[in-house]
Design an enzyme around this catalytic site. Sequence first.
Site, PDB file in Angstrom:
ATOM      1  N   GLU A   1       0.821  -1.217   0.000  1.00 55.00           N
ATOM      2  CA  GLU A   1       0.000   0.000   0.000  1.00 55.00           C
ATOM      3  C   GLU A   1       0.850   1.260   0.000  1.00 55.00           C
ATOM      4  OE1 GLU A   1      -0.700  -2.678   1.720  1.00 55.00           O
ATOM      5  OE2 GLU A   1      -2.770  -3.208   1.231  1.00 55.00           O
TER       6      GLU A   1
ATOM      7  N   HIS B   1      -9.700  -4.456  10.778  1.00 52.81           N
ATOM      8  CA  HIS B   1     -10.278  -4.325   9.436  1.00 52.81           C
ATOM      9  C   HIS B   1     -11.521  -3.447   9.382  1.00 52.81           C
ATOM     10  CE1 HIS B   1      -7.539  -7.486   8.460  1.00 52.81           C
ATOM     11  NE2 HIS B   1      -8.068  -7.752   7.280  1.00 52.81           N
TER      12      HIS B   1
END
Lengths: 379, 327
Positions: free
Chosen positions: B61, B130
């Site tokens: 990322e 998450h």
Amino acid sequence: MSVVQTSIGTDHLDFSQPEKGASLASGLPVSVTLQWLRDMMLIREFEVRTMQAYQDRKIGGFCHVYIGQEAVAVGTIAALRKEDPVVTAYRDHGHALARGMDPKYCMAEMYGRVGGCAKGKGGSMHMFDRINHLYGGHGIVGAQTPLGAGLAFGTKYYDTVINGGRSERVTLCFLGDGALNQGAFHEALNLSGLLDLPVIYIVENNGYSMGTSINRGTTMAHAICEKARGYGIRSCEIDGMDVCNVYDAMKPLVDEVRETSTPAFVDMRTYRFKGHSMSDPRKYRPREEEEVYETGDPIGKLRDQLLGRGAIDDDALKAMAKEIRGEVRDSMKWAEASPAPDPAVDLYHDVFVEPMGPYTGTSYPQMIQECEGTQGQDG
Amino acid sequence: MTRTIEFRDALNEAMSEEMRRDKRVFLLGEEVAEYDGAYKVSRGMLKEFGPDRIVDTPISESGFSGMAIGAAMLGLRPIVEFMSWSFSLVAADPILNNAPKMLYMSGGQFGCPIVIRGNDGAGGQLGSTHSWCVEGLYSNVPGLKMAIPAFPADAKGLLKTAIRDDDPVFFLESERLLAYKDEVPEEEYLIPFGRALVRREGTDCTLVSFGRPVHFCLEAAEELAKEGISCEVIDGRTIRPLDLDTIVESVRKTNYCVVVDQSWSFGSPGSEIAAQVHAACFDDLDNAVGRVHSADVPTPYATELEHEYLPNARRICEAVRATTYNA
Ligand SMILES: Cc1ncc(C[n+]2csc(CCOP(=O)(O)OP(=O)(O)O)c2C)c(N)n1
Ligand SMILES: [Mg+2]
């Protein structure tokens, strides 16, 4: 010269190939090497005066000078085309000048004046120049490495997907040896290898990240090219204390990266003669080590070579030095005369392209406006 | 003319249409190409646009968002897909230090016309790592715009606007809404940023929300109507820029306001909106602005806990009753 041995075992600088350094850049007229001498002397003088201005509190914040490393920026950038992107870390004044920025905009930026290349909003660590394709000056160690990958992705995309031609440009992404230990660097290398990006990562390996010698900071410190090899990226070591040598090694590499549109990695051996920043008593390295490296001063070396060949004489050299001193002095005067930013006008400017709420949109700095017709296009 | 499509297809249409009209636009992220998107948002796009423009990345990322920012500095218009905004935390430096600040730091020389999009928020029993609601974290940063659609038609119109925007846009979707079906216009349209929408008209209390909790607000409004409390539900659609005017207009009518925000309460969009409403409507309010947030704890896994953690309809109803002195 021989391999440098010091008490802390910093053997990262290898002067064992004097023959290489003795030859001037191959295939180039001596006028070009004379220009490099001038470019390096300009950076040196600029940095000396920067240090003084910092002591005089004209310059604030963090400030890192490039003294000792001049051959790297000058020799590598000489191997580029004008339209090839360059991105670097915070020790960036040398890259800005080598890329062609007028010293006055660089100095004014450090003075925090509106005439600065970034209108006094970036400072010493954040030099940008759209016309000369310098994409910063980045203050976070390693942050510029994914950006370098992205610039290479971008030029390749423009050249091939949009313009339907072949990939034409090469990106140079400079980093310090300290950045080798950042995750972003490893991600950028992997992506560059994976996506075949035309970018060259140049580690300006000066042996230290602040007070941490490279041996204490990274594994395989004696052979950092292994890191690139791990990503399938071609690599080489270059003696970065000799501008002709830097150019000679870089030119074929740049050509190859341009031709193949694949990445490369350079372990550029160099040394910073001064402290890490303006407040560094350099207790972590012995004076003897500094003295050894100073004998390899890239400016002295090229000057002596050119004098030896009769390419320049003492008088001409003195005249050149005088001219450079004047140029840097003028840059300081210009910076001094440039107004301080007006909070009422500048604080909320350049935050968003689109004007909205308190934000007044954006505009190019004086530096760009003064080079009319060459505003630099996207792509 | 409209037709009924899923939220994810509305997003897909927005990207595909913009990619057809502008070659500078490309999509990159994990599993966007060969896998057809981890959540099938980009399904079919590799086939239409090819691997040069629909770019699969490894799980990096920080690397690929930084790479997209470099490309945006050069003038391209990347769309970065994060499988989840939760994973953006490892890319905090490029997305917060570079994208929103490049224009300023370069004195107007290099903008960053990038769209970063992906799933935001809890609701899928994914636990704390998450389930991030990054609007709480990232709306604090000047230089970025933030859109957070609740309905497919808005998702499409706002995403097209985001892609054409010259500034960086953080686009927050909800995995829980991707299969939500609703009417979307046939013809091309864009929805400007900074325009909230009154989703339901009412006279007794203004509910302000954005993203998935807008649906909870509508549910609550239905419930409260049975008790004779008429709620006006405002869907903010973008957090930055924020459409305060529409909120103020409503509060001047209802004299009560409850803000519903799925991020944690401390230093959040909800607290900011409450502060702004207090300042703008001081004389109009008959009580302090009420607030419903996610509970101030890490996001739990168990259904019962997670449901209670989120700003659900029951908690919204309670807040409205308390704020309007109907408790
Ligand atoms: C992410 C991050 N961590 C720490 C710092 C503080 N810092 C600035 S420069 C530096 C040393 C970097 O050394 P190197 O990469 O070798 O570059 P050099 O200074 O030698 O040019 C450190 C630790 C920073 N700017 N960014
Ligand atoms: Mg170093």
